[in-house]
Design a protein around this motif. Structure first.
Motif, short mmCIF file in Angstrom:
data_model
loop_
_atom_site.label_atom_id
_atom_site.label_comp_id
_atom_site.label_asym_id
_atom_site.label_seq_id
_atom_site.Cartn_x
_atom_site.Cartn_y
_atom_site.Cartn_z
N CYS A 1 0.85 -1.19 0.00
CA CYS A 1 0.00 0.00 0.00
C CYS A 1 0.89 1.24 0.00
CB CYS A 1 -0.89 -0.03 1.24
SG CYS A 1 -1.88 1.46 1.38
N GLN A 2 0.51 2.19 -0.80
CA GLN A 2 1.31 3.41 -0.89
C GLN A 2 0.36 4.61 -0.82
OE1 GLN A 2 3.56 3.64 -4.51
NE2 GLN A 2 4.58 5.56 -3.91
N PHE A 3 0.63 5.52 0.09
CA PHE A 3 -0.19 6.73 0.24
C PHE A 3 0.26 7.73 -0.81
CE2 PHE A 3 -0.76 10.89 2.66
CZ PHE A 3 -2.07 11.02 2.29
N LEU A 4 -0.67 8.13 -1.68
CA LEU A 4 -0.29 9.00 -2.79
C LEU A 4 -0.53 10.49 -2.49
CD1 LEU A 4 -1.81 6.96 -5.76
CD2 LEU A 4 0.57 7.00 -5.03
N GLY A 5 -1.50 10.77 -1.61
CA GLY A 5 -1.76 12.18 -1.29
C GLY A 5 -3.14 12.40 -0.74
N GLU A 6 -3.39 13.64 -0.31
CA GLU A 6 -4.67 13.95 0.34
C GLU A 6 -5.29 15.15 -0.36
OE1 GLU A 6 -4.18 14.97 4.43
OE2 GLU A 6 -6.26 15.65 4.64
N GLU A 7 -6.61 15.10 -0.52
CA GLU A 7 -7.31 16.19 -1.16
C GLU A 7 -8.75 16.20 -0.66
OE1 GLU A 7 -8.22 17.67 -5.67
OE2 GLU A 7 -6.58 16.24 -5.39
N ASN A 8 -9.21 17.34 -0.09
CA ASN A 8 -10.58 17.47 0.42
C ASN A 8 -10.95 16.35 1.38
OD1 ASN A 8 -10.84 19.74 -1.22
ND2 ASN A 8 -11.64 18.50 -2.93
N GLN A 9 -10.09 16.05 2.28
CA GLN A 9 -10.29 14.99 3.29
C GLN A 9 -10.46 13.60 2.69
OE1 GLN A 9 -13.54 16.55 5.80
NE2 GLN A 9 -11.97 16.90 7.35
N LEU A 10 -9.94 13.48 1.48
CA LEU A 10 -9.93 12.14 0.84
C LEU A 10 -8.46 11.73 0.65
CD1 LEU A 10 -12.63 12.59 -1.99
CD2 LEU A 10 -12.87 11.27 0.12
N GLY A 11 -8.18 10.54 1.12
CA GLY A 11 -6.81 10.03 0.94
C GLY A 11 -6.74 9.11 -0.26
N ARG A 12 -5.71 9.30 -1.08
CA ARG A 12 -5.57 8.45 -2.27
C ARG A 12 -4.43 7.43 -2.02
NH1 ARG A 12 -6.88 9.41 -7.59
NH2 ARG A 12 -7.39 11.56 -7.09
N PHE A 13 -4.76 6.16 -2.22
CA PHE A 13 -3.78 5.08 -1.98
C PHE A 13 -3.64 4.22 -3.24
CE2 PHE A 13 -5.55 6.23 2.08
CZ PHE A 13 -4.46 6.24 2.93
N TYR A 14 -2.43 3.75 -3.41
CA TYR A 14 -2.18 2.81 -4.53
C TYR A 14 -1.94 1.44 -3.90
CZ TYR A 14 -0.13 0.86 -8.80
OH TYR A 14 0.12 0.10 -9.90
N LEU A 15 -2.82 0.49 -4.23
CA LEU A 15 -2.74 -0.83 -3.61
C LEU A 15 -2.22 -1.87 -4.61
CD1 LEU A 15 -6.29 -0.95 -1.90
CD2 LEU A 15 -4.16 -0.06 -0.95
#
Lengths: 328, 253
Positions: free
Chosen positions: A255-269
């Motif tokens: 799992c890799q955390f890609l970034g945050e935007e408008n209280q949404l976290g984007r992850f690459y699984l």
């Protein structure tokens, strides 16, 4: 009954196994790409199909005819352009096409019309009376394709037809192959994955003489590529901590955390191979979503990032993608 | 037959649209003219003066025509590899052999098309040389059968040399290598009768003589058609064309 069927083709060069029980089918009207790195066995396979090289084992069927017992039938019905176009530099384009038509037994009365059609299709009007030796590489390649058309075979086979061409000629060749599809079944080989993805409807991936995949192109990227990687959007906070928790989900390998935007976290699984394979029938997204909700996550979006054919190719051939990425 | 003709035509057009046929024929005729002139002058100035018995038809035949044929035969030994060395070598080198091998034609047809084209060019050169026997005829040697059979002997040798040339050109994609191999094989069959005299074993000696092209050519040069020699030449041609065909077939396996 399938149109063309390759059945367990084996070929050795001395002790080296060049083709290892290759079996696949080519349907009528397909543009079928043979994809593989240099030395994978594509040219060997094409030479065998063109009845220029004997297999050590296996058989090729053309509907109910066998290659082993009907070599002349295969030769008559395949227009083959080898990697180096078989051109006589001392001949004029028209004379050359006439010679090829005669060799392939086109009746005298039809030769002129057939040459005319081939010249029309390849747009070689201006070059018809020029010496082949004086033509550019792109034009020579076109003459090479024209010679496969003058006896109007139902199947055209092109071995690396875009190698060494400039971008404009590559575009021409690509359009030509698409155009050939209207009247012919086309098999063409390439190590340029981009070419295959743009031109072919079906492909067979060959690596070190083995068949890794055969089928529709979309299927390859879908079934072999998409499901292994997902992008996930979840609602919440403290996403670095959630990244650690996501790794504990049963079907997530990385799992890799890609970034945050408008209280949404984007992850690459990256999903666990074994879990993906266990659930071949079901869509792995259902299982993942269920696991996420059961573990208290708030998933907003889950989708497969579109994998390029190149990336899938390197995954399948175990080659190092990062080494090639810049070159493609 | 049509496909053999197509291959033959392609080669003939190549020969006659490039300088090869003209330069080779010109040099061949020039050398042949010098040889003929030399033999004729020698006959008139020396042979007739020193040996009056040899005057007349027999003298012309023995001292001019037979020697002329021998020399012409040797020139063909040198020319045949030049004509044939590119036939299959060039096809292999420029990748055009695949065009022939992919076409629905047999390897026999490929070999025969190439062979007949080489024979045609060498035959054309032979035809151009008929001016010399015509001169001999006009000089008084009216034995037409001897002239014709002598030329037939040279033609048979051309058939044999060309078959060796086709085979040699199937061995390599390098024209020079093919030419040299062809020359070596032709010379072997040329000189083998010379060595037959130094062999004690009678059977081996006779076999060596039989294998020599010179031995058989002697019959034709004397105006005799020997069935043995005809069979020898035809089987010689078949043997080397068969080897050429086998060499092409081996590419399949």
């Amino acid at each position: 009954m399938s149109y063309i069927r390759f059945d367990k083709i084996v070929k050795y060069y001395g002790d080296k196994l060049a083709l290892d029980e290759l079996s696949f089918e080519v349907g009528r009207g397909q543009v079928h790409g043979l994809l593989g790195l240099n030395g994978a066995g594509k040219t060997t396979l094409m030479s065998i199909f063109a009845a220029c090289l004997a297999p050590d084992n296996g058989e090729i069927f053309w509907e109910d005819r066998k290659l082993s017992s009907d070599r002349i039938f295969f030769k008559k019905n395949i227009g083959f352009l080898p990697e180096t176009p078989p051109l006589y530099p001392d001949m004029k384009v028209y004379d050359y096409l006439h010679f090829v038509a005669e060799l392939n037994g086109v009746p005298r009365g039809e030769i002129k019309a057939n040459i005319g059609n081939a010249i029309d299709k390849l747009q070689l009007h201006k070059q018809a009376s020029r010496l082949i030796g004086n033509l550019s590489k792109g034009l020579k390649q076109r003459v090479g394709v024209a010679q496969t058309l003058v006896y109007n075979p139902p199947l055209i086979m092109l071995d690396e037809p875009t190698v060494g061409l400039d971008p404009s000629s590559i575009l021409d060749m690509r359009n030509l192959i698409k155009d050939l599809k209207k009247d012919h079944t086309v098999i063409f080989s390439s190590h340029l994955l981009h070419e295959v993805s743009l031109v072919c409807t079906h492909l067979s991936l060959i690596h070190e003489g083995k068949l890794l995949f055969t089928g529709e192109q979309e299927k390859m990227t879908a079934t072999l590529g998409h499901q292994k990687h997902m992008e996930l959007l979840i609602q919440g906070d403290d996403f670095p901590a959630q990244e650690v928790l996501l790794r504990d989900i049963s079907c997530v390998a990385e799992c890799q955390f890609l970034g945050e935007e408008n209280q949404l976290g984007r992850f690459y699984l990256t999903l666990d191979d074994r879990k993906v394979n266990e659930n071949e029938e079901a869509d792995v997204r259902y299982i993942l979503l269920k696991d996420l909700i059961d573990n208290g996550f708030k998933p907003v979006s889950l989708y497969s990032p579109k994998e390029s054919l190149e990336k899938v190719f390197f995954q399948l051939t175990d080659a190092d993608w990062s080494n090639h990425e810049e070159n493609i | 037959m049509k496909k053999i003709y197509s291959i033959w035509k392609r080669e003939i057009v190549f020969y006659f649209t490039s300088p090869l046929a003209y330069v080779l024929t010109a040099i061949f005729l020039l050398l042949l003219g010098l040889i003929f002139f030399n033999l004729f002058v020698n006959f008139v100035e020396n042979v007739q003066r020193l040996n009056p018995e040899s005057v007349g038809v027999a003298g012309l035949r023995d001292h001019v025509f037979t020697r002329f044929l021998g020399n012409m035969n040797f020139l063909f030994l040198l020319c045949a590899p030049l004509v044939t060395m590119r036939l299959l070598s060039e096809e292999q080198k420029q990748g055009t052999l695949s065009l022939l091998l992919n076409a629905p034609i047999s390897n026999w047809q490929i070999v025969l098309g190439k062979y007949f084209s080489a024979v045609s060019l060498l035959g054309f050169m032979l035809f151009c040389s008929v001016i010399f026997p015509i001169s001999i005829y006009l000089a008084g040697m009216r034995e037409v059968s001897v002239l014709v059979v002598g030329y037939l002997g040279v033609l048979f040798n051309i058939l044999a040399f060309a078959s060796i040339g086709v085979f040699s050109s199937s061995l390599s994609d390098n024209q020079l290598v093919s030419g040299v191999v062809s020359m070596v094989i032709v010379l072997f069959f040329w000189f083998i009768s010379w060595f037959s005299h130094s062999v004690d074993n009678m059977i081996l000696s006779q076999l060596m003589q039989y294998l020599s092209v010179l031995f058989h050519f002697d019959f034709f040069a004397r105006g005799l058609i020997s069935l043995t020699s005809v069979v020898y030449h035809l089987s010689f041609v078949f043997f080397f064309l068969f080897l050429s065909r086998e060499k092409l077939e081996a590419r399949y396996w």
